[in-house]
Design an enzyme around this catalytic site. Structure first.
Site, PDB file in Angstrom:
ATOM      1  N   ASP A   1       9.454  -5.878   7.456  1.00 21.89           N
ATOM      2  CA  ASP A   1       8.525  -4.747   7.545  1.00 21.89           C
ATOM      3  C   ASP A   1       8.167  -4.402   8.986  1.00 21.89           C
ATOM      4  O   ASP A   1       7.235  -4.953   9.576  1.00 21.89           O
ATOM      5  CB  ASP A   1       7.252  -5.030   6.749  1.00 21.89           C
ATOM      6  CG  ASP A   1       6.494  -3.732   6.441  1.00 21.89           C
ATOM      7  OD1 ASP A   1       6.623  -2.777   7.222  1.00 21.89           O
ATOM      8  OD2 ASP A   1       5.788  -3.687   5.426  1.00 21.89           O
TER       9      ASP A   1
ATOM     10  N   ASN B   1       4.807 -10.235   5.567  1.00 25.10           N
ATOM     11  CA  ASN B   1       5.810  -9.703   6.490  1.00 25.10           C
ATOM     12  C   ASN B   1       6.634 -10.804   7.155  1.00 25.10           C
ATOM     13  O   ASN B   1       7.531 -10.504   7.953  1.00 25.10           O
ATOM     14  CB  ASN B   1       5.143  -8.849   7.572  1.00 25.10           C
ATOM     15  CG  ASN B   1       4.519  -7.595   6.989  1.00 25.10           C
ATOM     16  OD1 ASN B   1       4.920  -7.127   5.934  1.00 25.10           O
ATOM     17  ND2 ASN B   1       3.523  -7.053   7.680  1.00 25.10           N
TER      18      ASN B   1
ATOM     19  N   SER C   1       0.804  -1.218   0.000  1.00 27.48           N
ATOM     20  CA  SER C   1       0.000   0.000   0.000  1.00 27.48           C
ATOM     21  C   SER C   1       0.839   1.271   0.000  1.00 27.48           C
ATOM     22  O   SER C   1       0.436   2.288  -0.551  1.00 27.48           O
ATOM     23  CB  SER C   1      -0.926   0.017   1.231  1.00 27.48           C
ATOM     24  OG  SER C   1      -0.158  -0.093   2.418  1.00 27.48           O
TER      25      SER C   1
ATOM     26  N   MET D   1      18.041  -2.720   2.530  1.00 23.26           N
ATOM     27  CA  MET D   1      18.365  -3.772   3.486  1.00 23.26           C
ATOM     28  C   MET D   1      19.054  -4.937   2.785  1.00 23.26           C
ATOM     29  O   MET D   1      18.868  -5.140   1.584  1.00 23.26           O
ATOM     30  CB  MET D   1      17.080  -4.291   4.152  1.00 23.26           C
ATOM     31  CG  MET D   1      16.283  -3.250   4.909  1.00 23.26           C
ATOM     32  SD  MET D   1      14.588  -3.819   5.250  1.00 23.26           S
ATOM     33  CE  MET D   1      13.845  -3.684   3.611  1.00 23.26           C
TER      34      MET D   1
ATOM     35  N   ASP E   1       1.389  -5.362  12.116  1.00 21.99           N
ATOM     36  CA  ASP E   1       0.803  -5.694  10.814  1.00 21.99           C
ATOM     37  C   ASP E   1       0.947  -7.191  10.589  1.00 21.99           C
ATOM     38  O   ASP E   1       2.054  -7.695  10.388  1.00 21.99           O
ATOM     39  CB  ASP E   1       1.525  -4.926   9.705  1.00 21.99           C
ATOM     40  CG  ASP E   1       0.867  -5.126   8.345  1.00 21.99           C
ATOM     41  OD1 ASP E   1      -0.018  -5.997   8.227  1.00 21.99           O
ATOM     42  OD2 ASP E   1       1.245  -4.411   7.394  1.00 21.99           O
TER      43      ASP E   1
ATOM     44  N   LYS F   1      13.266  -0.999  -0.560  1.00 23.56           N
ATOM     45  CA  LYS F   1      11.859  -0.617  -0.464  1.00 23.56           C
ATOM     46  C   LYS F   1      11.726   0.866  -0.821  1.00 23.56           C
ATOM     47  O   LYS F   1      12.359   1.722  -0.206  1.00 23.56           O
ATOM     48  CB  LYS F   1      11.318  -0.879   0.946  1.00 23.56           C
ATOM     49  CG  LYS F   1       9.822  -0.581   1.078  1.00 23.56           C
ATOM     50  CD  LYS F   1       9.203  -1.249   2.293  1.00 23.56           C
ATOM     51  CE  LYS F   1       9.679  -0.673   3.602  1.00 23.56           C
ATOM     52  NZ  LYS F   1       8.872  -1.176   4.747  1.00 23.56           N
TER      53      LYS F   1
END
Length: 450
Positions: A313, A299, A146, A251, A294, A164
């Site tokens: 995440d 994840n 998202s 990362m 989350d 990311k």
């Protein structure tokens, strides 16, 4: 592929430009509202011609309108899409089925931004000569969500990286997006008028501003590494600080397969993964008082080569105060003792109800608590692959949620904790795992007393 070479041809079928300007995003919301309203008029006129007297709610909450809302939120991404997921906290038992349908579609329908937008972000964050910052950069994303999408790259010293990259305009549009989505939710009747949406919206804005700050996420990665670094059951990616900014998080790439794919593993392996996840939950809550809230399956990954659970995440990480944690400790102990009276006291302490809550509603909440605590109260292994617990929790949630006289919202921290716990229940059920949850909770239950 090297960024200096001709980039590979991407698959445009799941590609969509992110509206980054305020007017462009506002116009999308306006178009959505107009389309839904037009649908209401059309269907209402048709039913009136047939001699029916349709309710406004039934005209608004049609499958087509639900899909329209979901599709537009998916196109907008950012806070618009994220809030759609947050409203139900991934456990939409307390909300209408139509909203749950939207949530499911939003979790699955992540599109990535076109290459032109991607290059613009890279130039803004890394400079015009951004290609010189890495040895290779794959312009085709390996994942999209998202708030951002993930790309593979090779650092100048030869290390494989996961990069990311945040969608353009996400951070700047958070407040207005949330307000606009709230208007849509109220207009469509997906959220009852008596539901305390204001406090949830305020917290959602705060949470999303934090989640959109990748430097903050890097700090939480460091905290988790410090807390879990000696635990050989987990693997956490190492941040490349030289390449990370508020909008780009670089990362070290960590190998692993989607954790839900381990549903095909042997029973002992599935049990071990599930046990590890429950012990992580209790360590986060009782020891660290810090939790990645989350529960999206994406994840978590699993590395079959070394048997480690990969944690990814940390944007939705939040801390819990000692008073709340102690309240949950009291609740679990009361449930294990089979005392509804003590559970009621713990529920009052946490904030599930107050002195004005009617006895009938209080009883329904306690019923729901007992169901949620069932795995914690079972002596020995709880068989998540052979239970209808999720269905019973859902049905009890609907019973409470359908009573529009009871829409007491518990503390926001509770909603995020419910979200994490609900996601964990879904995961271990998918794995058909057997877990001694009570024993897992004992491992860290004394830490809160330190």
């Amino acid at each position: 592929m090297s960024s200096s070479k001709k980039p590979p041809v991407s698959n445009h079928s799941n590609e969509s430009a992110v509206p980054s300007g305020r007017f462009a995003r506002l116009s999308r919301f306006g178009a959505l509202a107009t389309t839904v309203a037009g649908s209401v008029v059309k269907n209402g006129t048709k039913q009136l011609a047939q001699g029916k007297r349709p309710k406004l709610s039934s005209l608004l909450l049609t499958p087509k309108n639900a899909l329209r809302v979901a599709d537009q939120l998916a196109q907008l991404r950012g806070a618009a899409m994220k809030l759609g997921q947050l409203v139900s906290m991934d456990a939409g038992d307390m909300l209408p089925p139509q909203l749950a349908e939207i949530m499911a579609k939003l979790r699955q329908d992540a599109k990535h931004m076109p290459r032109k937008q991607l290059l613009a972000v890279l130039e803004k964050e890394w400079g015009e000569n951004w290609g010189e910052r890495v040895r290779e950069f794959n312009l085709i994303p390996i994942a999209a969500a998202s708030i951002g999408q993930v790309h593979e790259a090779i650092s100048l010293d030869g290390e494989k990286l996961a990069i990311k990259i945040q969608y353009p305009g996400v951070r700047e549009s958070i407040d207005s997006d949330i307000d606009n989505v709230a208007t849509i939710l109220r207009f469509t009747g997906l959220v009852p008028k008596t539901f305390d949406l204001a406090s949830l919206l305020a917290e959602a804005k705060k949470q999303l501003h934090e989640e959109a700050d990748y430097l903050r996420e890097a700090e939480y990665i460091a905290k988790y590494t410090e807390a879990l670094g000696e635990d050989e059951r987990f693997e956490i990616p190492v941040v490349n600080a030289n390449l990370s900014t508020r909008s780009i998080l670089a990362m070290r790439y960590v190998e692993g397969v989607p954790i839900e794919q381990m549903a095909h593993a042997t029973q002992p392996v599935r049990n071990q993964i599930a046990t590890t996840m429950f012990e992580l939950l209790f360590k986060e809550l009782l020891d660290m008082r810090l939790m990645q809230t989350d529960p999206n399956f994406a994840n978590y990954r699993y590395n079959p080569k070394n048997g480690k659970v990969v944690l990814l995440d940390f944007g939705a990480t939040r801390s819990f105060n000692k008073e709340l944690v102690e309240g949950y400790m009291d609740l679990m102990k009361a449930a294990q003792a089979g005392s509804r009276e003590l559970m009621e006291k713990a529920g009052m302490r946490i904030g599930y109800f107050d002195s004005t809550t009617k006895p009938h509603h209080r009883s329904l909440v306690l019923d729901l608590m007992e169901l949620a605590c069932e795995p914690f109260c079972t002596k020995g292994e709880f068989d998540f692959g052979n239970t209808n617990l999720a269905a019973r929790i859902r049905d009890k949630g609907f019973e409470l949620g359908e009573d529009r006289q009871f829409w007491h919202t518990p503390p926001i921290d509770c909603l995020f904790l419910h979200r994490k716990l609900g996601g964990l229940f879904l995961l271990v059920t998918r794995l058909k795992a057997r877990v001694d949850v009570s024993k897992s909770s004992e491992i860290t239950s004394c830490s809160i007393l330190d």
